[in-house]
Design a protein around this motif. Structure first.
Motif, PDB file in Angstrom:
ATOM      1  N   HIS A 133       0.775  -1.025   0.386  1.00 11.67           N
ATOM      2  CA  HIS A 133      -0.231   0.471  -0.103  1.00 11.67           C
ATOM      3  C   HIS A 133       1.026   1.086   0.034  1.00 11.67           C
ATOM      4  O   HIS A 133       1.625   1.571   0.716  1.00 11.67           O
ATOM      5  N   LEU A 134       0.236   2.380  -0.501  1.00  9.75           N
ATOM      6  CA  LEU A 134       1.076   3.435  -0.896  1.00  9.75           C
ATOM      7  C   LEU A 134       0.143   4.884  -0.856  1.00  9.75           C
ATOM      8  O   LEU A 134      -1.294   4.180  -1.881  1.00  9.75           O
ATOM      9  N   PHE A 135       0.339   5.533   0.178  1.00 10.06           N
ATOM     10  CA  PHE A 135      -0.431   6.506  -0.226  1.00 10.06           C
ATOM     11  C   PHE A 135      -0.192   7.969  -0.769  1.00 10.06           C
ATOM     12  O   PHE A 135       1.630   8.327  -0.390  1.00 10.06           O
ATOM     13  N   LEU A 136      -0.806   8.944  -1.157  1.00  6.32           N
ATOM     14  CA  LEU A 136      -0.389  10.193  -1.346  1.00  6.32           C
ATOM     15  C   LEU A 136      -1.128  11.278  -0.782  1.00  6.32           C
ATOM     16  O   LEU A 136      -2.004  11.314  -0.806  1.00  6.32           O
ATOM     17  N   HIS A 137      -0.621  12.200   0.417  1.00 10.70           N
ATOM     18  CA  HIS A 137      -1.406  13.188   0.737  1.00 10.70           C
ATOM     19  C   HIS A 137      -1.298  14.160   0.339  1.00 10.70           C
ATOM     20  O   HIS A 137      -0.086  14.861   0.008  1.00 10.70           O
ATOM     21  N   LEU A 138      -2.782  14.946   0.217  1.00  7.36           N
ATOM     22  CA  LEU A 138      -2.274  15.865  -0.219  1.00  7.36           C
ATOM     23  C   LEU A 138      -3.386  17.608   0.588  1.00  7.36           C
ATOM     24  O   LEU A 138      -4.021  16.638   1.093  1.00  7.36           O
ATOM     25  N   HIS A 139      -2.688  18.447   0.524  1.00  6.57           N
ATOM     26  CA  HIS A 139      -3.658  19.310   1.951  1.00  6.57           C
ATOM     27  C   HIS A 139      -3.187  21.195   0.948  1.00  6.57           C
ATOM     28  O   HIS A 139      -1.508  20.780   0.378  1.00  6.57           O
ATOM     29  N   THR A 140      -3.280  22.128   1.092  1.00  7.81           N
ATOM     30  CA  THR A 140      -3.062  22.816   0.047  1.00  7.81           C
ATOM     31  C   THR A 140      -3.207  22.802  -1.670  1.00  7.81           C
ATOM     32  O   THR A 140      -1.935  24.078  -1.206  1.00  7.81           O
ATOM     33  N   LEU A 141      -3.350  22.468  -1.838  1.00  7.06           N
ATOM     34  CA  LEU A 141      -2.467  22.174  -3.375  1.00  7.06           C
ATOM     35  C   LEU A 141      -2.920  23.574  -4.412  1.00  7.06           C
ATOM     36  O   LEU A 141      -3.890  24.539  -3.682  1.00  7.06           O
ATOM     37  N   GLN A 142      -2.201  23.464  -5.395  1.00  3.40           N
ATOM     38  CA  GLN A 142      -2.296  24.829  -6.241  1.00  3.40           C
ATOM     39  C   GLN A 142      -3.095  24.460  -7.074  1.00  3.40           C
ATOM     40  O   GLN A 142      -2.630  23.585  -8.075  1.00  3.40           O
ATOM     41  N   PRO A 143      -3.050  24.874  -7.984  1.00  2.00           N
ATOM     42  CA  PRO A 143      -4.076  24.590  -9.499  1.00  2.00           C
ATOM     43  C   PRO A 143      -3.298  23.695 -10.139  1.00  2.00           C
ATOM     44  O   PRO A 143      -3.973  23.313 -11.123  1.00  2.00           O
ATOM     45  N   GLU A 144      -2.038  24.385 -10.290  1.00  2.00           N
ATOM     46  CA  GLU A 144      -1.116  24.119 -11.013  1.00  2.00           C
ATOM     47  C   GLU A 144      -0.410  22.058 -10.900  1.00  2.00           C
ATOM     48  O   GLU A 144       0.512  21.680 -11.936  1.00  2.00           O
ATOM     49  N   ASP A 145      -0.861  21.995 -10.057  1.00  4.00           N
ATOM     50  CA  ASP A 145      -0.746  20.448  -9.010  1.00  4.00           C
ATOM     51  C   ASP A 145      -1.538  19.645 -10.294  1.00  4.00           C
ATOM     52  O   ASP A 145      -1.496  17.937 -10.017  1.00  4.00           O
ATOM     53  N   SER A 146      -2.623  19.647 -11.017  1.00  2.68           N
ATOM     54  CA  SER A 146      -3.593  19.390 -11.353  1.00  2.68           C
ATOM     55  C   SER A 146      -2.956  18.257 -12.605  1.00  2.68           C
ATOM     56  O   SER A 146      -2.039  19.363 -13.484  1.00  2.68           O
ATOM     57  N   ALA A 147      -3.191  17.167 -12.692  1.00  3.66           N
ATOM     58  CA  ALA A 147      -2.404  16.236 -13.057  1.00  3.66           C
ATOM     59  C   ALA A 147      -2.886  14.780 -13.139  1.00  3.66           C
ATOM     60  O   ALA A 147      -3.427  14.808 -12.500  1.00  3.66           O
ATOM     61  N   LEU A 148      -2.168  14.385 -13.700  1.00  3.14           N
ATOM     62  CA  LEU A 148      -2.432  12.739 -13.140  1.00  3.14           C
ATOM     63  C   LEU A 148      -1.928  11.858 -12.495  1.00  3.14           C
ATOM     64  O   LEU A 148      -0.442  12.745 -13.088  1.00  3.14           O
TER      65      LEU A 148
END
Lengths: 113, 114
Positions: free
Chosen positions: B73-88
């Motif tokens: 298992h692997l997780f990626l926790h995201l917080h206070t992202l920016q619009p440029e972080d939009s991606a696959l």
């Protein structure tokens, strides 16, 4: 770091013809190479690989050729089908002690009916 | 099916949200990877875990926080992202140390940051 370039960003192929996708790499220590296919909305899918002690490897309808002298490899797809339309990436590994793969921008293959 | 699954497949979040991406591999591999794929750009390696230890952190902003509780298992926790972080965002796994440690990819999570 390693740079990976594909000679043509796009390739349009008539259905039934053979396709050839080229890839150049810069790191002479690269010892293992993978070709991936990525269809729209999906992750990259393993197609075929080749180790640096080989110069040719064949799979089902695909052949990979490796020329270490000029740091070039190619993927040949026989009798191209509509389902072959996708983006194709070559990914060299940096060396036997390196887990990292290098990816270029990919070649978009479009198959014409 | 490659044996690597990712959830959710699509995620839309605001810049103040906190969310997590999940990856699970059923291949018995010992290494897992997070990549970012933006339009018209090569895949960017973000994080690598080998035997549950982080071995690569490719200058990724701290608003991305990975977690690998076990080898599957692997997780990626995201917080206070920016619009440029939009991606696959793509997860992959491999058998590190093998002579041909092919990386197998999941289907990706399409992230949109508003």
């Amino acid at each position: 770091g390693e740079s990976v370039g594909l000679h043509l960003p796009t390739l349009s192929v008539q259905e039934g013809d053979n396709s050839i996708i080229n890839c150049a790499y810069s790191n002479s220590a690269s010892d293992y190479f993978i070709w991936y296919k990525q269809e729209s909305g999906k992750g990259p899918q393993f197609i075929i690989d080749i180790r640096s002690n080989m110069d040719k490897r064949q799979g089902q309808r695909v052949t990979v050729l490796l020329n270490k002298t000029v740091k070039h490899l190619s993927l040949q797809i026989a009798a191209t089908q509509p389902g072959d339309s996708a983006v194709y990436f070559c990914a060299p590994r940096g060396g036997s002690n390196d887990y990292k793969l290098s990816f270029g921008a990919g070649t978009t293959v479009t198959v014409r009916a | 099916e490659t044996g690597v699954t990712q959830t959710p497949r699509h995620l839309v979040m605001g810049m103040t949200n906190k969310k997590s991406l999940k990856c699970e591999q059923h291949l018995g591999h010992n290494a897992m990877y997070w990549y970012k794929q933006s339009a018209k750009k090569p895949l960017e390696l973000m994080f690598v875990y080998s035997l549950e230890e982080r071995v690569e952190n490719n200058s990724v902003p701290s608003r991305f926080s990975p977690e690998c509780p076990n080898s599957s298992h692997l997780f990626l926790h995201l917080h206070t992202l920016q619009p440029e972080d939009s991606a696959l965002y793509l997860c992959a796994s491999s058998q590190a140390g093998a002579s041909t440690d092919t990386q197998y990819f999941g289907p990706g999570t399409r992230l949109t940051v508003l």
